[in-house]
Motif scaffolding. Sequence first.
Motif, mmCIF file in Angstrom:
data_model
loop_
_atom_site.group_PDB
_atom_site.id
_atom_site.type_symbol
_atom_site.label_atom_id
_atom_site.label_comp_id
_atom_site.label_asym_id
_atom_site.label_seq_id
_atom_site.Cartn_x
_atom_site.Cartn_y
_atom_site.Cartn_z
ATOM 1 N N PHE A 92 0.589 6.894 5.910
ATOM 2 C CA PHE A 92 -0.088 8.079 5.394
ATOM 3 C C PHE A 92 -1.323 7.617 4.619
ATOM 4 O O PHE A 92 -1.215 6.929 3.604
ATOM 5 C CB PHE A 92 0.821 8.899 4.479
ATOM 6 N N ASN A 93 -2.493 7.938 5.161
ATOM 7 C CA ASN A 93 -3.781 7.583 4.529
ATOM 8 C C ASN A 93 -3.881 6.099 4.172
ATOM 9 O O ASN A 93 -4.028 5.718 3.013
ATOM 10 C CB ASN A 93 -4.005 8.442 3.282
ATOM 11 N N GLU A 94 -3.787 5.263 5.212
ATOM 12 C CA GLU A 94 -3.871 3.808 5.020
ATOM 13 C C GLU A 94 -5.057 3.207 5.782
ATOM 14 O O GLU A 94 -4.958 2.147 6.372
ATOM 15 C CB GLU A 94 -2.571 3.141 5.480
ATOM 16 N N GLU A 95 -6.198 3.908 5.765
ATOM 17 C CA GLU A 95 -7.347 3.439 6.541
ATOM 18 C C GLU A 95 -7.857 2.069 6.099
ATOM 19 O O GLU A 95 -8.445 1.334 6.891
ATOM 20 C CB GLU A 95 -8.491 4.460 6.463
ATOM 21 N N GLY B 116 2.494 0.444 5.926
ATOM 22 C CA GLY B 116 1.165 0.256 6.496
ATOM 23 C C GLY B 116 0.162 -0.400 5.582
ATOM 24 O O GLY B 116 -0.973 -0.671 5.981
ATOM 25 N N ASP B 117 0.555 -0.688 4.332
ATOM 26 C CA ASP B 117 -0.412 -1.202 3.361
ATOM 27 C C ASP B 117 -0.257 -2.694 3.066
ATOM 28 O O ASP B 117 -0.736 -3.180 2.043
ATOM 29 C CB ASP B 117 -0.304 -0.415 2.055
ATOM 30 N N LEU B 118 0.383 -3.428 3.954
ATOM 31 C CA LEU B 118 0.615 -4.855 3.727
ATOM 32 C C LEU B 118 -0.590 -5.712 4.049
ATOM 33 O O LEU B 118 -0.665 -6.875 3.632
ATOM 34 C CB LEU B 118 1.805 -5.335 4.568
ATOM 35 N N SER B 119 -1.513 -5.159 4.820
ATOM 36 C CA SER B 119 -2.651 -5.923 5.330
ATOM 37 C C SER B 119 -2.125 -7.156 6.076
ATOM 38 O O SER B 119 -1.062 -7.089 6.689
ATOM 39 C CB SER B 119 -3.608 -6.298 4.187
ATOM 40 N N HIS C 235 1.414 -5.418 -1.336
ATOM 41 C CA HIS C 235 1.111 -4.042 -0.952
ATOM 42 C C HIS C 235 0.538 -3.294 -2.142
ATOM 43 O O HIS C 235 0.567 -3.777 -3.273
ATOM 44 C CB HIS C 235 2.368 -3.334 -0.434
ATOM 45 N N ARG C 236 0.019 -2.123 -1.853
ATOM 46 C CA ARG C 236 -0.582 -1.326 -2.920
ATOM 47 C C ARG C 236 0.478 -0.886 -3.911
ATOM 48 O O ARG C 236 1.539 -0.392 -3.531
ATOM 49 C CB ARG C 236 -1.267 -0.100 -2.316
ATOM 50 N N GLU C 237 0.213 -1.089 -5.195
ATOM 51 C CA GLU C 237 1.164 -0.693 -6.225
ATOM 52 C C GLU C 237 0.528 0.351 -7.147
ATOM 53 O O GLU C 237 -0.672 0.304 -7.411
ATOM 54 C CB GLU C 237 1.609 -1.900 -7.047
ATOM 55 N N THR C 238 1.347 1.264 -7.603
ATOM 56 C CA THR C 238 0.842 2.281 -8.534
ATOM 57 C C THR C 238 0.722 1.695 -9.928
ATOM 58 O O THR C 238 1.519 0.856 -10.338
ATOM 59 C CB THR C 238 1.797 3.492 -8.562
ATOM 60 N N GLY C 239 -0.280 2.130 -10.646
ATOM 61 C CA GLY C 239 -0.537 1.590 -11.974
ATOM 62 C C GLY C 239 0.103 2.405 -13.076
ATOM 63 O O GLY C 239 0.956 3.261 -12.845
ATOM 64 N N ARG C 240 -0.359 2.154 -14.305
ATOM 65 C CA ARG C 240 0.204 2.839 -15.468
ATOM 66 C C ARG C 240 -0.649 4.036 -15.886
ATOM 67 O O ARG C 240 -0.619 4.439 -17.046
ATOM 68 C CB ARG C 240 0.328 1.848 -16.633
ATOM 69 N N ASP C 241 -1.403 4.588 -14.969
ATOM 70 C CA ASP C 241 -2.193 5.768 -15.283
ATOM 71 C C ASP C 241 -1.388 7.028 -14.963
ATOM 72 O O ASP C 241 -0.247 6.962 -14.504
ATOM 73 C CB ASP C 241 -3.510 5.752 -14.504
ATOM 74 N N LEU C 242 -1.980 8.195 -15.211
ATOM 75 C CA LEU C 242 -1.284 9.453 -14.997
ATOM 76 C C LEU C 242 -0.845 9.622 -13.550
ATOM 77 O O LEU C 242 0.283 10.049 -13.275
ATOM 78 C CB LEU C 242 -2.183 10.624 -15.414
ATOM 79 N N LYS C 243 -1.725 9.271 -12.632
ATOM 80 C CA LYS C 243 -1.403 9.398 -11.212
ATOM 81 C C LYS C 243 -0.196 8.542 -10.856
ATOM 82 O O LYS C 243 0.693 8.967 -10.105
ATOM 83 C CB LYS C 243 -2.613 8.988 -10.370
ATOM 84 N N GLY C 244 -0.168 7.321 -11.422
ATOM 85 C CA GLY C 244 0.944 6.422 -11.151
ATOM 86 C C GLY C 244 2.259 6.954 -11.680
ATOM 87 O O GLY C 244 3.297 6.902 -11.005
#
Length: 233
Positions: free
Chosen positions: A13-16, A90-93, A196-205
């Motif tokens: 999902f959205n891994e361009e 899909g985000d492993l590159s 892989h992409r990891e979520t951070g400590r911000d609000l979105k994460g």
Amino acid sequence: MEKNNIIALIPVFNEEKTIRNTILGIINLKIIDRILVIDDGSTDNTIEKIKDLNVKIIKLKKNMGKGYAIKKGLESLYNINFSYLVLLDGDLSNTSKEILKLLKPVLDKKADVSIAKITANKKGGLGLVKSLAKYGTYFYTKCTLESVLSGQRVYKKEVINNIHYIPNGYGVETAMTIDILNSGHSIIEVPVNMKHRETGRDLKGFMHRGKQFISILYTLIIIFIRRCNNAYI
């Protein structure tokens, strides 16, 4: 290795930014016989990035959740002859090539399923989601695994046939792990150098991890209800 003996299934999902290198990483190994990408309603250029690669693509009309995408992928394999299934994010590159480390113990018959044990690249959340999945799995199986949430896995085909419940959302790995262990299959955790992409400590994460927590908790409750009703369908 016979043709189509190993199939890789990649829900995205959205891994361009990463999907092309993720696929090239396993194509270059020349051990994966077929690659299936299930696009879970991406709104970016994910599909355009891989159209020229030798992969089968199933595009869902809207975002339904990782578990739903995996189910659609498995349904499409119903009449395909294969012996091993690889599940990858899909985000492993190009670190997707580390799948070789997961394939080895399963191909060598040391385990029925292997799960990637990935060291976190950065500090993310507070560990609540991971703990819920870990102890929820232990509650139902009396087995302790550190990497329940890992989406990088290798399965023998017969294991897939014994997975009865695949939720649509973030609880998919937890539910599948519980079914696998309760069916008597063995799981091995394998250290890998995947990133892989990891979520951070911000609000979105924090919002993302909140959704994960709720989804996994809901999954564990549904498993309890199914057990009470003996609803293994």
